[in-house]
Design a protein around this motif. Sequence first.
Motif, PDB file in Angstrom:
ATOM      1  N   GLN B  54       0.813  -1.212   0.000  1.00 25.69           N
ATOM      2  CA  GLN B  54       0.000   0.000   0.000  1.00 25.69           C
ATOM      3  C   GLN B  54       0.850   1.267   0.000  1.00 25.69           C
ATOM      4  OE1 GLN B  54      -3.247   0.250  -0.276  1.00 25.69           O
ATOM      5  NE2 GLN B  54      -3.384  -1.960  -0.471  1.00 25.69           N
ATOM      6  N   VAL B  55       2.153   1.104  -0.225  1.00 20.55           N
ATOM      7  CA  VAL B  55       3.023   2.263  -0.041  1.00 20.55           C
ATOM      8  C   VAL B  55       3.328   2.948  -1.370  1.00 20.55           C
ATOM      9  CG1 VAL B  55       5.217   3.049   0.911  1.00 20.55           C
ATOM     10  CG2 VAL B  55       4.053   1.116   1.944  1.00 20.55           C
ATOM     11  N   TRP B  56       3.204   4.276  -1.352  1.00 21.77           N
ATOM     12  CA  TRP B  56       3.543   5.078  -2.516  1.00 21.77           C
ATOM     13  C   TRP B  56       4.818   5.860  -2.219  1.00 21.77           C
ATOM     14  CZ3 TRP B  56      -1.696   7.895  -3.901  1.00 21.77           C
ATOM     15  CH2 TRP B  56      -2.667   6.921  -4.162  1.00 21.77           C
ATOM     16  N   ASN B  57       5.496   6.187  -3.273  1.00 21.23           N
ATOM     17  CA  ASN B  57       6.700   6.994  -3.123  1.00 21.23           C
ATOM     18  C   ASN B  57       6.481   8.336  -3.810  1.00 21.23           C
ATOM     19  OD1 ASN B  57       9.265   8.032  -2.997  1.00 21.23           O
ATOM     20  ND2 ASN B  57      10.115   6.679  -4.548  1.00 21.23           N
ATOM     21  N   LEU B  58       6.478   9.401  -3.017  1.00 24.93           N
ATOM     22  CA  LEU B  58       6.296  10.743  -3.559  1.00 24.93           C
ATOM     23  C   LEU B  58       7.668  11.386  -3.676  1.00 24.93           C
ATOM     24  CD1 LEU B  58       4.246  13.083  -4.219  1.00 24.93           C
ATOM     25  CD2 LEU B  58       4.416  13.709  -1.837  1.00 24.93           C
ATOM     26  N   GLU B  59       8.069  11.656  -4.903  1.00 24.27           N
ATOM     27  CA  GLU B  59       9.397  12.232  -5.121  1.00 24.27           C
ATOM     28  C   GLU B  59       9.270  13.709  -5.411  1.00 24.27           C
ATOM     29  OE1 GLU B  59      11.188   9.015  -7.800  1.00 24.27           O
ATOM     30  OE2 GLU B  59      12.812  10.463  -7.474  1.00 24.27           O
ATOM     31  N   LEU B  60       9.894  14.522  -4.591  1.00 28.54           N
ATOM     32  CA  LEU B  60       9.849  15.968  -4.801  1.00 28.54           C
ATOM     33  C   LEU B  60      11.225  16.428  -5.241  1.00 28.54           C
ATOM     34  CD1 LEU B  60       7.990  16.840  -1.492  1.00 28.54           C
ATOM     35  CD2 LEU B  60       6.990  16.626  -3.759  1.00 28.54           C
ATOM     36  N   SER B  61      11.250  17.374  -6.199  1.00 25.98           N
ATOM     37  CA  SER B  61      12.553  17.956  -6.531  1.00 25.98           C
ATOM     38  C   SER B  61      12.403  19.464  -6.593  1.00 25.98           C
ATOM     39  CB  SER B  61      13.078  17.401  -7.848  1.00 25.98           C
ATOM     40  OG  SER B  61      12.048  17.422  -8.808  1.00 25.98           O
ATOM     41  N   SER B  62      13.322  20.132  -5.937  1.00 26.67           N
ATOM     42  CA  SER B  62      13.126  21.566  -5.730  1.00 26.67           C
ATOM     43  C   SER B  62      13.424  22.388  -6.981  1.00 26.67           C
ATOM     44  CB  SER B  62      14.015  22.043  -4.582  1.00 26.67           C
ATOM     45  OG  SER B  62      15.348  21.714  -4.888  1.00 26.67           O
ATOM     46  N   ASN B  63      14.105  21.802  -7.965  1.00 32.77           N
ATOM     47  CA  ASN B  63      14.475  22.518  -9.184  1.00 32.77           C
ATOM     48  C   ASN B  63      15.176  23.829  -8.878  1.00 32.77           C
ATOM     49  OD1 ASN B  63      13.445  20.437 -10.697  1.00 32.77           O
ATOM     50  ND2 ASN B  63      11.403  21.331 -10.769  1.00 32.77           N
ATOM     51  N   GLN B  64      14.634  24.933  -9.408  1.00 34.77           N
ATOM     52  CA  GLN B  64      15.336  26.208  -9.246  1.00 34.77           C
ATOM     53  C   GLN B  64      15.041  26.903  -7.909  1.00 34.77           C
ATOM     54  OE1 GLN B  64      17.789  27.257 -11.385  1.00 34.77           O
ATOM     55  NE2 GLN B  64      17.375  25.163 -12.012  1.00 34.77           N
ATOM     56  N   ASP B  65      14.136  26.334  -7.134  1.00 32.78           N
ATOM     57  CA  ASP B  65      13.801  26.919  -5.836  1.00 32.78           C
ATOM     58  C   ASP B  65      14.925  26.612  -4.844  1.00 32.78           C
ATOM     59  OD1 ASP B  65      12.621  27.954  -3.662  1.00 32.78           O
ATOM     60  OD2 ASP B  65      10.828  26.679  -3.707  1.00 32.78           O
ATOM     61  N   THR B  66      15.472  27.660  -4.203  1.00 31.88           N
ATOM     62  CA  THR B  66      16.570  27.403  -3.271  1.00 31.88           C
ATOM     63  C   THR B  66      16.296  27.967  -1.885  1.00 31.88           C
ATOM     64  OG1 THR B  66      17.618  29.379  -4.131  1.00 31.88           O
ATOM     65  CG2 THR B  66      18.420  27.284  -4.991  1.00 31.88           C
ATOM     66  N   ASN B 209      16.014  20.137  10.190  1.00 29.55           N
ATOM     67  CA  ASN B 209      16.156  21.153   9.145  1.00 29.55           C
ATOM     68  C   ASN B 209      16.808  20.600   7.885  1.00 29.55           C
ATOM     69  OD1 ASN B 209      18.609  20.712  10.158  1.00 29.55           O
ATOM     70  ND2 ASN B 209      19.053  22.824  10.758  1.00 29.55           N
ATOM     71  N   ASP B 210      16.662  19.280   7.698  1.00 27.82           N
ATOM     72  CA  ASP B 210      17.257  18.682   6.502  1.00 27.82           C
ATOM     73  C   ASP B 210      16.524  19.179   5.258  1.00 27.82           C
ATOM     74  OD1 ASP B 210      18.776  16.193   5.252  1.00 27.82           O
ATOM     75  OD2 ASP B 210      16.757  16.299   4.449  1.00 27.82           O
ATOM     76  N   ARG B 211      17.312  19.461   4.193  1.00 23.46           N
ATOM     77  CA  ARG B 211      16.648  19.944   2.993  1.00 23.46           C
ATOM     78  C   ARG B 211      17.070  19.191   1.736  1.00 23.46           C
ATOM     79  NH1 ARG B 211      19.426  24.459   0.728  1.00 23.46           N
ATOM     80  NH2 ARG B 211      21.513  24.627   1.533  1.00 23.46           N
ATOM     81  N   TRP B 212      17.836  18.133   1.913  1.00 19.77           N
ATOM     82  CA  TRP B 212      18.322  17.382   0.739  1.00 19.77           C
ATOM     83  C   TRP B 212      17.465  16.174   0.435  1.00 19.77           C
ATOM     84  CZ3 TRP B 212      21.197  20.627  -1.440  1.00 19.77           C
ATOM     85  CH2 TRP B 212      22.069  21.453  -0.708  1.00 19.77           C
ATOM     86  N   ASN B 213      16.958  15.557   1.486  1.00 19.34           N
ATOM     87  CA  ASN B 213      16.244  14.302   1.279  1.00 19.34           C
ATOM     88  C   ASN B 213      14.760  14.561   1.102  1.00 19.34           C
ATOM     89  OD1 ASN B 213      18.561  12.528   1.664  1.00 19.34           O
ATOM     90  ND2 ASN B 213      18.578  13.484   3.685  1.00 19.34           N
ATOM     91  N   SER B 214      14.313  14.482  -0.153  1.00 21.41           N
ATOM     92  CA  SER B 214      12.968  14.977  -0.424  1.00 21.41           C
ATOM     93  C   SER B 214      12.038  13.897  -0.950  1.00 21.41           C
ATOM     94  CB  SER B 214      13.057  16.132  -1.414  1.00 21.41           C
ATOM     95  OG  SER B 214      13.810  15.741  -2.525  1.00 21.41           O
ATOM     96  N   ASN B 215      12.244  12.654  -0.533  1.00 16.77           N
ATOM     97  CA  ASN B 215      11.270  11.615  -0.877  1.00 16.77           C
ATOM     98  C   ASN B 215      10.339  11.399   0.299  1.00 16.77           C
ATOM     99  OD1 ASN B 215      13.300  11.227  -2.923  1.00 16.77           O
ATOM    100  ND2 ASN B 215      12.220   9.326  -3.354  1.00 16.77           N
ATOM    101  N   ILE B 216       9.069  11.198  -0.001  1.00 17.84           N
ATOM    102  CA  ILE B 216       8.123  10.909   1.071  1.00 17.84           C
ATOM    103  C   ILE B 216       7.452   9.576   0.762  1.00 17.84           C
ATOM    104  CG2 ILE B 216       6.042  11.671   2.265  1.00 17.84           C
ATOM    105  CD1 ILE B 216       6.811  14.521   1.655  1.00 17.84           C
TER     106      ILE B 216
END
Lengths: 414, 388
Positions: B54-66, B209-216
Amino acid sequence: MLSNYIKIAWKVLLRHPFYTFITLFGITLTLTVLMVVTSFVDHLFGAHYPENKRGRSLYIANIVQTDSANTTMSSGPASFDFLTKYAKSIKSAERVAIMSNFSFSNAYTNGKRIKLNTKYTDVDFWSVTDFEFLEGKPYDETNIRNADHVAVITDALREQYFGNDAETVVGKTIDIENINYRVIGVVKGSPPTRVYTYSDVYFPYTAPKSNYENKGIRGRFAAIVLTKSPADLPEVQAEFDSYVARIPRSEYSDNNHFNVLIVKADTYFDHFLNTFARNDKDRITLYVIVGLVFLMIMGLPAVNLVNVNVSRILERASEIGVRKAFGAPSKALLWQFIIENVFITFIGGAFALILTLVVIHFINSSGWIAYADLTINLPVFLVSVLVCLVFGLLSGVLPAFRMSKLKIAEALKV
Amino acid sequence: MLRHLFKLIWNKKGTHSLLIIEVWAAFMVLFGVLTLIVFNLRNYLQPIGFQYEQVWNLELSSNQDTTELAPKLQRALQRVRAYPEVITASRMSSNTPFSANQIGNSVTYNKVNVGGDFYYTDTELAKVLDLPLKKGRWYAESDLAGKFIPIVINQAMEDKLFQNESGLNKVIKRDDKTMYKVVGIVDRFKAKGQFMSDTPGLFQILEKNDRWNSNILIKTKPGTDAHFEARLVKDIAMLLPGWGVEVGYLKDSRKNRENLTLVPVLIFLIVSGFLLTNVALGLFGVLNLNIAKRKGEIGLRRAMGATESKVTGQFLGEIWVLATFSLIIGLIFAVQFPLMNVFDLDKEIYIIAILAAVAVIYIIVTICAWFPSKQAATIHPAVALHEE
């Protein structure tokens, strides 16, 4: 003479159906495997839709940063910035296309999810490749300049997203991750084995989320350099190498981590090889392994055939004895048996060709590779014929040699 | 008897050399293919250790947003957890289960250095993946206050790093700046799917305050469909303008992942299956001819009172001796693999493969020799001797 030999071979084949079956089974299977493999290799490396100009294309897809002692290494695709600076500027090339490696996305329509591969390209991409436009046209420089939200999609996506009955989809919008893109063209899709051109949706590189603005030398882009003719390849490579040699160390050293930069404009095959084997030693190992596998695939059935043939010497003993007694030299007999063997191999080859067609048809229609276009074209066919000949000689020489060496008295006794 | 058989074969070594080469080559092919199969089968038999249906993987990528990435990621996680369709969700580094990404590093304890996969996650991962703890507990927010970074390791890591000791509450070192404290131990975590070998692994807590690991990773309620998925993607895309948002199902990526192993194995299996059929047929033909040629000998033995089974036994014995010759040559090559530790595989895998290959070869030659010799043995002595 030749027709006589072939007639004899045919009669021998008919005499013992079981042994004929063993022989043909071995030949057919071996050749089928080899033909399917050749066809697949041709599919991977040959020039096919949409990369029909592969013969005069160079690929810049991988940047390696390392130090002279080879202790640390980092590698990956290049940034848009890097390719614009050093690849786009190659003067001896006809055209240079820059495109991102495909990434993944989803689109939703009527509660159904469509998995997508997306790719960002520049305008030259459409002239370097030979995509067939079923509708509309590719994006142009104006679209790029205005950062228009436009997209070129494949026929498969058109069917999935808009349904079968949509007459024309150019001008309609497609919603991908909450951004509406206007469909500007529809192309015939390409198989995913051609990674640099394969995608479901193509965006101009100025569209959102392409990250073409990123600085640094590493990113997610690759370039195809089209030369004017295959003969120009070395010249273009040399020019690119000279550009790379002039890149200041500060650009790639990553805080003095690395002092060596390796970027090459390679032909597709070399490029592919380089991803597996970076140095000559690896390459030799790779060749040896591939060579051994082929030797096994061809060698085992060949030994098998030799074995069967040698064991059947005595069947032909009286014939050999009579011919020898009437003065036929060993050489003539040797040739007769080699020709017989090659003839049988070609019969097996014909069966193999039919079987290969069936297997290829199965692979193409199984959906194992989308848009698979494995074929038996002229180069593949010629290689197959060559393979048949080698196989025939391989399995024919030793038995023929043995048979021709039979002593007359012994041969006639049986 | 055995010496006699050896002599019989030695006398015809010229004609038999080809047979020996053929059996040897067949053995080498079998050995290679069986090594591949045994290796994968052994891995396949170990459970992967967690639930992914039942698990989904939501991948976020910040692109040009810093700007302000960490708070934005936190907000996205809060938003995801707020949906009634979601049971629970957890952030994770890019090496999510069944993905192609890998993060490797090594840790040291008592001068023992072990390399393994590093997974950076938050406190909820054990619940999302139903990862049962063998010992200890999963790390909590309160652990962050301590001097050492809390981690959870898997059994393979404990075995390798602590040898026979228990690893619970031990402090281990990654580098001079980073020290870990083991708070819990899970049994298995085969993140690359059923065919992955059970290698050492380690879970490290993500800082606030981690900002690199963006998978949920999202555990959804059963029956959740693409309608919710579309809504989720839309909401997140609105919440994080300019970001890349991609949803994948773990069960889909698992299938893709395992096909990467399965398809080559299947191709090898089919090709070598044909090769062996080929060899078996050829062997059958050759033995048939050879035995038919020895009718006189059979007739003589039968006339002297040898029974049918004795004659059959002789031919089988001959082919076994012949096969043994080739297998000895084959073994000289094959034992190099476990001895020289080629490909870094477990020795056991090679040994099982060798034994299985030997068994298969004996079975094949026995079948191929059985029918011709059986047929030959029934010949009446009078008929056989008459022909001579």
